[in-house]
Design a protein around this motif. Structure first.
Motif: not given
Ligand SMILES: Cc1cc2nc3c(=O)[nH]c(=O)nc-3n(C[C@H](O)[C@H](O)[C@H](O)COP(=O)(O)OP(=O)(O)OC[C@H]3O[C@@H](n4cnc5c(N)ncnc54)[C@H](O)[C@@H]3O)c2cc1C
Ligand code: SF4
Length: 479
Positions: A153-155, A177-180, A221-223, A240-242
């Motif tokens: 799940i992305i986000g 996965y989350d970038r925060y 994700v993407g980096e 689910a990246t908003g």
């Protein structure tokens, strides 16, 4: 004959939980409403008229069984009320706090329509689940059997987390996965804690981790990892990246120092409340203390910015909105809270540029508006009143003009990821399935900027669809 426990709306008036006085609450970031005492929750729940066709339920995106849990609360059967409430909602105590109930369940309560004042549905919903937490009734997922399928799940916002919860309950392996650096999405870093205290979100994140959800935080994700890698590691992927691209203002002076984006301002404030070092807050760029603040916009994000500025110690806080109060998109309840706390609203006012002093913003050039004829959408279009311009002094301007999706197909090098002309992901109604095999999408990235309760609904629907698909595949394999 047994005493009738319900339909008390004629004898008992609507009574919200106690709201802290504005002079006290503006000094801190704590929630503004207290919790009901047990007797008060029972009393308020007993006002429900137990309609045969409950409009509150049909206007709740999750179709919560509201009359049932109100009756169970009114009769002191709180654990059962919790069971019913959590069966349709992954985060009832969060929705009870931050749903715009006046536009959803409560706005459609039949006794409200008959002039008696709505049942305080959101406050009772919050009370039920906060009590469940206190009593240890809220338990992590404990699936009957583990399954081999895995979902990435992305986000980690409410959409992704609602899906994660349901998938884990079914024994599916879940990685979020989350970038925060913390899970929760806008629950954690957008919505201020005077609406939603962060320990309420953190205990949910812990519950998910305790139930076996794996979190990969600080992972953009993407980096840090490619979309293809995630896809290759899981049997299904949920996006689910908003929506995080802030709408901007292209007008004279808009590049001046001191003109900032709402999401940056709110995120910095939330991070500070965790005790994190936030350079742009500490150096004053994202801090309203001692400043004349002007917030541009009339939605819920603008309301959060004005009320955060008040709490940070701004010397004055003004909100510019180009339509009038009746036509603003933000919740009337939040606007009233902001006014009580000292925010001044300049209705029918739009920016046309900014003045500066040595590169630093010094004011907003404001043009006064009037509402003209309704446009195709039925809303009255704002028109400029010539010759009525003025300058509103400001040393911090916060742009709260809404959000758009980031360009995921380009950012993730996925040209075949289907998007609409607004940049949101094209996904099937009620399953979230995209045209890419095994790829789903939920929440704001599908709907555009929306509400927490809709993200939860999407996440739950999507998880159900994925479980159904895995079950069918397993059945075929077994044959
Ligand atoms: C200031 C503000 C106040 C609001 N107030 C309310 C309110 O009072 N009530 C209400 O119902 N709604 C409110 N909303 C709307 C609500 O917060 C959203 O509708 C909801 O959070 C959407 O959930 P989501 O799961 O789709 O996305 P989000 O909550 O935005 O979560 C998305 C997550 O994806 C992560 N992400 C994005 N891109 C990547 C990437 N490339 N790699 C890894 N992770 C990524 C983000 O870091 C984030 O954690 C508010 C919104 C804002 C901005
Ligand atoms: S989830 Fe939101 S809309 Fe539904 S009952 Fe709760 S507060 Fe009302």
């Amino acid at each position: 004959m047994a005493k009738q426990p319900m339909l008390k709306f004629v004898q008992i008036e609507r009574d919200m939980p106690q709201k802290r006085d504005a002079s006290v609450r503006k000094e801190d970031f704590n929630e503004i409403y207290a919790e009901y005492a047990a007797a008060k929750a029972e009393e308020q729940a007993s006002r429900c008229s137990q309609c045969g066709v409950p409009y509150c339920q049909s206007h709740c995106p999750l179709h919560n069984n509201i009359p049932d849990w109100l009756r169970l609360t009114a009769t002191g059967r709180l654990e059962e009320a919790y069971e019913v409430s959590q069966s349709t909602n992954t985060f009832p105590e969060i929705c009870g706090r931050i749903c715009p109930q006046d536009r959803l369940c409560e706005g459609n309560c039949v006794i409200e329509q008959s002039g008696h004042g709505t049942v305080t549905i959101g406050s009772v919903e919050k009370y039920i689940t906060d009590t469940a937490w206190e009593n240890g009734w809220v338990k992590p997922a404990a699936p009957l059997a583990e399954r081999s399928e895995s979902v990435g799940i992305i986000g980690a916002g409410p959409g992704g987390l609602a899906a994660a919860d349901m998938l884990r309950q079914a024994g599916i392996q879940v990685t979020v996965y989350d970038r925060y650096d913390r899970a929760g999405g806008l629950l954690m870093y957008g919505i201020p804690s005077f609406k939603l205290e962060k320990d309420v979100v953190e205990r949910r994140n812990k519950l998910l981790a305790d139930g076996g959800v794996t979190f990969k935080l600080n992972c953009n994700v993407g980096e840090d990892i490619s979309f293809d890698e995630i896809r290759s590691q899981h049997d299904a992927v949920i996006i689910a990246t908003g929506v995080y691209k802030s709408r901007d203002l292209a007008m004279p002076g808009s590049g001046s120092e001191g003109i900032v984006k709402a999401i940056d301002f709110l995120c910095a404030s939330n991070k500070k409340s965790f005790g994190d070092a936030v350079e742009d807050f500490d150096n004053g760029s994202l801090n309203a203390q001692g400043k004349k603040v002007v917030v541009i916009g009339g939605g819920d994000t603008a309301m959060d910015c004005v009320r955060t500025s008040i709490r940070q110690g701004a010397t004055s806080v003004k909100c510019l909105y180009r339509r009038d109060r009746a036509n603003m998109p933000g919740s009337q309840r939040e606007t009233q809270n902001a006014e009580e706390e000292g925010v001044v609203f300049e209705w029918l006012s739009a920016p046309k540029g900014f003045t500066d002093d040595g590169g630093k913003v010094a004011g907003v050039m404001v043009q006064k508006m009037r509402l003209g004829q309704p446009d195709a959408s039925g809303r009255q279009a704002p028109e400029v009143i010539e010759g009525a311009d003025y300058v509103e002094e400001a040393d911090l301007v916060i742009k709260a003009l809404g959000f758009e999706p980031e360009e995921l197909p380009a950012l993730w090098n996925q040209p075949e990821l289907p998007v609409t002309r607004w940049g949101t992901i094209k996904a099937a109604f009620q399953t979230g399935a995209t045209e890419l095999d095994g790829v789903y999408a939920v929440g704001d990235i599908v709907r555009g900027a929306s509400l927490v309760v809709w993200a939860i609904k999407d996440g739950r629907d999507c998880a159900e669809a994925i479980i159904g698909k895995f079950n069918s595949k397993a059945a075929v394999a077994a044959e």
